[in-house]
Each structure stands twice: as structure tokens, then as C-alpha cells.
Scaffold this motif. Structure first.
Motif, PDB file in Angstrom:
ATOM      1  N   SER A  27      35.854  51.136  29.811  1.00 33.75           N
ATOM      2  CA  SER A  27      36.804  50.331  30.047  1.00 33.75           C
ATOM      3  C   SER A  27      37.798  51.157  31.020  1.00 33.75           C
ATOM      4  O   SER A  27      37.206  51.853  31.913  1.00 33.75           O
ATOM      5  CB  SER A  27      38.003  49.858  28.834  1.00 33.75           C
ATOM      6  OG  SER A  27      39.001  49.060  29.337  1.00 33.75           O
ATOM      7  N   SER A  28      38.867  50.910  30.922  1.00 33.30           N
ATOM      8  CA  SER A  28      39.966  51.940  31.948  1.00 33.30           C
ATOM      9  C   SER A  28      41.272  52.330  31.045  1.00 33.30           C
ATOM     10  O   SER A  28      41.153  52.241  29.754  1.00 33.30           O
ATOM     11  CB  SER A  28      40.693  50.652  32.858  1.00 33.30           C
ATOM     12  OG  SER A  28      41.599  49.997  32.351  1.00 33.30           O
ATOM     13  N   THR A  29      41.819  53.376  31.759  1.00 31.58           N
ATOM     14  CA  THR A  29      42.996  54.181  30.953  1.00 31.58           C
ATOM     15  C   THR A  29      44.004  53.224  30.297  1.00 31.58           C
ATOM     16  O   THR A  29      44.347  53.189  29.296  1.00 31.58           O
ATOM     17  CB  THR A  29      43.504  55.116  31.712  1.00 31.58           C
ATOM     18  OG1 THR A  29      42.419  56.004  32.333  1.00 31.58           O
ATOM     19  CG2 THR A  29      44.613  55.832  31.090  1.00 31.58           C
ATOM     20  N   LEU A  30      44.463  52.174  31.482  1.00 32.63           N
ATOM     21  CA  LEU A  30      45.370  51.455  30.905  1.00 32.63           C
ATOM     22  C   LEU A  30      45.150  50.262  29.885  1.00 32.63           C
ATOM     23  O   LEU A  30      45.903  49.971  28.958  1.00 32.63           O
ATOM     24  CB  LEU A  30      46.008  50.590  32.118  1.00 32.63           C
ATOM     25  CG  LEU A  30      46.917  51.314  33.343  1.00 32.63           C
ATOM     26  CD1 LEU A  30      46.963  50.591  34.333  1.00 32.63           C
ATOM     27  CD2 LEU A  30      48.194  51.669  32.658  1.00 32.63           C
ATOM     28  N   LYS A  31      43.971  49.866  29.850  1.00 30.76           N
ATOM     29  CA  LYS A  31      43.592  48.915  28.853  1.00 30.76           C
ATOM     30  C   LYS A  31      43.302  49.410  27.260  1.00 30.76           C
ATOM     31  O   LYS A  31      43.508  49.006  26.478  1.00 30.76           O
ATOM     32  CB  LYS A  31      42.158  48.032  29.521  1.00 30.76           C
ATOM     33  CG  LYS A  31      42.582  47.066  30.278  1.00 30.76           C
ATOM     34  CD  LYS A  31      41.547  45.993  30.561  1.00 30.76           C
ATOM     35  CE  LYS A  31      41.994  44.726  31.264  1.00 30.76           C
ATOM     36  NZ  LYS A  31      41.040  43.723  31.478  1.00 30.76           N
ATOM     37  N   ALA A  32      42.843  50.901  27.771  1.00 32.56           N
ATOM     38  CA  ALA A  32      42.733  51.551  26.417  1.00 32.56           C
ATOM     39  C   ALA A  32      43.965  51.933  25.677  1.00 32.56           C
ATOM     40  O   ALA A  32      44.250  51.736  24.619  1.00 32.56           O
ATOM     41  CB  ALA A  32      41.876  52.552  26.624  1.00 32.56           C
ATOM     42  N   LEU A  33      44.897  52.044  26.517  1.00 36.50           N
ATOM     43  CA  LEU A  33      46.332  52.402  26.057  1.00 36.50           C
ATOM     44  C   LEU A  33      46.982  51.306  25.519  1.00 36.50           C
ATOM     45  O   LEU A  33      47.620  51.400  24.556  1.00 36.50           O
ATOM     46  CB  LEU A  33      46.915  53.194  27.247  1.00 36.50           C
ATOM     47  CG  LEU A  33      46.744  54.525  27.545  1.00 36.50           C
ATOM     48  CD1 LEU A  33      47.484  54.968  28.960  1.00 36.50           C
ATOM     49  CD2 LEU A  33      47.058  55.666  26.569  1.00 36.50           C
ATOM     50  N   VAL A 189      56.185  52.200  29.357  1.00 30.10           N
ATOM     51  CA  VAL A 189      55.712  52.711  30.614  1.00 30.10           C
ATOM     52  C   VAL A 189      54.320  52.188  30.899  1.00 30.10           C
ATOM     53  O   VAL A 189      53.955  51.642  32.157  1.00 30.10           O
ATOM     54  CB  VAL A 189      55.739  54.448  30.376  1.00 30.10           C
ATOM     55  CG1 VAL A 189      54.880  54.982  31.430  1.00 30.10           C
ATOM     56  CG2 VAL A 189      56.959  54.977  30.477  1.00 30.10           C
ATOM     57  N   VAL A 190      53.423  51.912  29.905  1.00 32.18           N
ATOM     58  CA  VAL A 190      52.180  51.314  30.001  1.00 32.18           C
ATOM     59  C   VAL A 190      52.313  50.036  30.404  1.00 32.18           C
ATOM     60  O   VAL A 190      51.354  49.577  31.440  1.00 32.18           O
ATOM     61  CB  VAL A 190      51.377  51.660  28.685  1.00 32.18           C
ATOM     62  CG1 VAL A 190      49.982  50.797  28.729  1.00 32.18           C
ATOM     63  CG2 VAL A 190      51.079  52.952  28.444  1.00 32.18           C
ATOM     64  N   VAL A 196      52.416  46.617  37.256  1.00 26.43           N
ATOM     65  CA  VAL A 196      52.205  46.654  38.696  1.00 26.43           C
ATOM     66  C   VAL A 196      50.882  46.549  39.272  1.00 26.43           C
ATOM     67  O   VAL A 196      50.753  46.118  40.362  1.00 26.43           O
ATOM     68  CB  VAL A 196      52.938  48.177  38.794  1.00 26.43           C
ATOM     69  CG1 VAL A 196      52.645  48.727  40.355  1.00 26.43           C
ATOM     70  CG2 VAL A 196      54.420  48.178  38.574  1.00 26.43           C
ATOM     71  N   VAL A 197      49.945  47.051  38.475  1.00 24.07           N
ATOM     72  CA  VAL A 197      48.516  47.158  38.949  1.00 24.07           C
ATOM     73  C   VAL A 197      48.042  45.409  39.025  1.00 24.07           C
ATOM     74  O   VAL A 197      47.591  45.158  40.031  1.00 24.07           O
ATOM     75  CB  VAL A 197      47.732  47.859  37.874  1.00 24.07           C
ATOM     76  CG1 VAL A 197      46.298  47.257  38.183  1.00 24.07           C
ATOM     77  CG2 VAL A 197      47.801  49.235  37.942  1.00 24.07           C
ATOM     78  N   LEU A 198      48.476  44.795  38.138  1.00 27.56           N
ATOM     79  CA  LEU A 198      48.149  43.302  38.182  1.00 27.56           C
ATOM     80  C   LEU A 198      48.818  42.483  39.419  1.00 27.56           C
ATOM     81  O   LEU A 198      48.371  41.823  40.006  1.00 27.56           O
ATOM     82  CB  LEU A 198      48.408  42.587  36.726  1.00 27.56           C
ATOM     83  CG  LEU A 198      47.681  42.954  35.642  1.00 27.56           C
ATOM     84  CD1 LEU A 198      48.289  42.427  34.398  1.00 27.56           C
ATOM     85  CD2 LEU A 198      46.212  42.493  35.984  1.00 27.56           C
ATOM     86  N   PRO A 204      42.177  46.319  36.600  1.00 29.80           N
ATOM     87  CA  PRO A 204      42.520  47.448  35.740  1.00 29.80           C
ATOM     88  C   PRO A 204      41.341  47.787  34.731  1.00 29.80           C
ATOM     89  O   PRO A 204      41.367  48.579  33.789  1.00 29.80           O
ATOM     90  CB  PRO A 204      43.564  47.042  34.658  1.00 29.80           C
ATOM     91  CG  PRO A 204      43.492  45.423  34.799  1.00 29.80           C
ATOM     92  CD  PRO A 204      42.785  45.102  35.931  1.00 29.80           C
ATOM     93  N   GLY A 205      40.124  47.318  35.169  1.00 35.89           N
ATOM     94  CA  GLY A 205      39.023  47.625  34.594  1.00 35.89           C
ATOM     95  C   GLY A 205      38.533  46.728  33.267  1.00 35.89           C
ATOM     96  O   GLY A 205      39.177  45.603  33.068  1.00 35.89           O
TER      97      GLY A 205
END
Length: 287
Positions: A27-33, A189-190, A196-198, A204-205
Motif C-alpha cells: 500500500s502506501s505510508t499514509l494509508k497504512a498509518l 497530522v496523518v 493535502v495529497v487528495l 496515495p497508493g
């Protein structure tokens, strides 16, 4: 007791990072977090309720500030990995996160005897060596100095160090509630980063799906929360400098797990780092 608690925190952080890293492979860092952080929040909230302590506004404020620092550090670390080789990024971040609490502790009058001080210094070298890994290839070059890999690694390390310091500042008056506030700060923060990414139209993966990945993400979050508790207990039972340095040995655990699970070969420098870590811990323990 502080040695046992801090090393327990290092073990839990190391396993949590390994599991979280496994999830980000798919996946991606953000989605995992976004799975890991709420899981940790639930564990900490339940633990705080069980302690029966009443939170104070001051402890919650310190905890939330610690969470903002820790969450920012995590995002800066992954940004650094996109801008520079891991062999540079990881050691810089790890050392910065350990050195800041030491500086703060010394400024507050903390003093270590000769044996313990020697062990701490050896541990600092071990943290740098065990974190060194080969770069997977040419890294993305930034357009400006302010977005360089080493600089962002330093920023991430300072943020992690601030987390260690601010958790100590939260004190014990509010029980485990400062850690709940810290995890809420992580989540803020996450969530902001993901928004922001969206908003920028970024992808985001892949979605974290399947029992295995979701289970690993939840377990990673729970272990990270447990590590927070162990560090919190350690730093409030002894010296900030000692608790932070021993906890910062967690990369050694992640490296060893990668060696076992993925048959990743340890580099010579990492073998030396592991040996030094054992030596440093021994000196701290007997001191």
C-alpha cells in the motif's frame, strides 16, 4: 527498571516498524498509518480508562504537542527517503532523535556515571551503524536545499527527539492520558497530510485490504502504542537521556526481523552496529 522498560519500548517499536513496513510494501505510508494510528489510539484510550486516572489540561496539551511532533517527524522521514539514500537518511534521523534528548537532559542537570556514559556513547554509534542500508537506486533529486534528503532526515530526527522530550514534560499527573492526546496529535497530522495529497489529485497508493494486511496494520498500531507506554514509564522512572537512547535502539530489532522474515543479508557495518549495541546495553545495565 528504566533499562528494562526502555529496551522493551525499543523491542515494541522495532516490531511495530517492521509490521508497518510490511504493510507499506503493498500500500502506501499514509494509508497504512490511517489504520495503524487509530488502532493505537483505541489501545491507549482503553488503557487510560482502566488506570482510572483523571487527565489534566496541562498533561493533555504536552501530549498533543508530542503527537504533532512525532507525526510530523514520521512524514518528514518518509519525505527524506524520497529525496536521499537510506544509507544517509536513516542514520541521520536516528542520531538526531537520540542526541536531542541527551542535550536537553544534560541542560537540566542530568549526569551519568562513567560506565553508563560510555555505554550511552557506544549505543549512539550502534544506532547510526545499524541504521545504514544500501540505497535501492538513484534517489529523486530535490530542486532546493530545503527539500534535500539529509536535511529532511535531520528534521525528522529532531521531531522524534521532541516527542521523547515532550512526553517526559507531560509528567505522570494525568496517567496515560497524555499518550492518548499524543496519538490524537499523530492522527491529526496523518489526516491533514492525506487531505493535502487528495486535494492535489495525488494517488496515495493501493487500499489496505485483506485480513492479513489489515491484521498486520492493526497489530503494528497496537505495538506502537504499547511502546509509547513503555517509554512513558521508563522516562518517568529515570533519566531522559538514558531512556531516549536505549529506546532509540529499535532499528536493530527491525533489521533483525527483516533478516529473519525476508532473508535480507546484514551488511558488515550493521553487524558491527549490533555488536556495539549489545556492548553498550551491557555497560548501561551493569552501571
Amino acid at each position: 527498571m528504566i533499562t528494562i522498560l526502555a529496551l522493551g519500548a525499543a523491542l515494541a517499536y522495532g516490531v511495530a516498524d517492521f509490521l508497518g513496513g510490511t504493510v507499506t510494501r503493498y500500500s502506501s505510508t499514509l494509508k497504512a498509518l490511517f489504520w495503524c494510528v487509530p488502532a493505537g489510539l483505541a489501545v491507549l484510550a482503553a488503557s487510560a480508562l482502566l488506570t482510572g486516572r483523571t487527565p489534566t489540561s496541562a498533561s493533555l496539551a504536552w501530549g498533543f504537542a508530542a503527537g504533532i511532533a512525532g507525526g510530523t517527524g514520521l512524514l518528514a522521514f518518509y519525505r527524506a527517503l524520497a529525496r536521499g539514500p537510506m544509507s544517509v537518511v536513516a542514520p541521520v534521523s536516528a542520531l538526531a532523535s537520540a542526541l536531542l534528548p541527551i542535550a536537553v537532559g544534560v541542560a537540566r542537570g542530568e549526569r551519568l556515571d562513567a560506565t553508563v556514559l560510555t555505554g550511552v556513547l557506544i549505543c549512539l554509534v550502534a544506532i547510526a551503524l545499524v541504521s545504514m542500508e544500501k540505497s535501492d537506486g538513484p534517489s529523486e533529486r530535490s530542486r532546493g536545499v530545503l527539500d534535500s534528503g539529509p536535511l529532511m532526515a535531520g528534521v525528522s530526527g529532531v521531531c522524534f527527539g521532541l516527542f521523547f522530550v515532550l512526553v517526559k514534560a507531560a509528567g505522570t499527573d494525568g496517567g496515560l492520558w497524555p499518550l492518548v492526546a499524543a496519538r490524537a496529535g499523530n492522527l491529526a497530522v496523518v489526516a491533514l497530510a492525506l487531505a493535502v495529497v487528495l486535494a492535489r489529485g495525488g494517488a496515495p497508493g493501493a487500499r489496505v485490504s485483506g485480513r492479513r494486511l489489515i491484521g498486520l496494520a492493526l497489530l503494528s498500531g497496537a505495538l506502537d502504542a504499547s511502546a509509547n507506554v513503555l517509554y512513558y514509564l521508563a522516562v518517568n522512572s529515570g533519566l531522559l537521556s538514558l531512556a531516549a537512547v536505549l529506546t532509540s535502539l529499535y532499528p536493530a530489532i527491525t533489521v533483525l526481523l527483516a533478516r529473519i522474515a525476508y532473508s535480507e543479508r546484514l551488511r558488515s557495518v550493521q553487524r558491527v552496529g549490533l555488536a556495539l549495541a549489545a556492548t553498550g546495553v551491557t555497560l548501561v545495565t551493569v552501571g
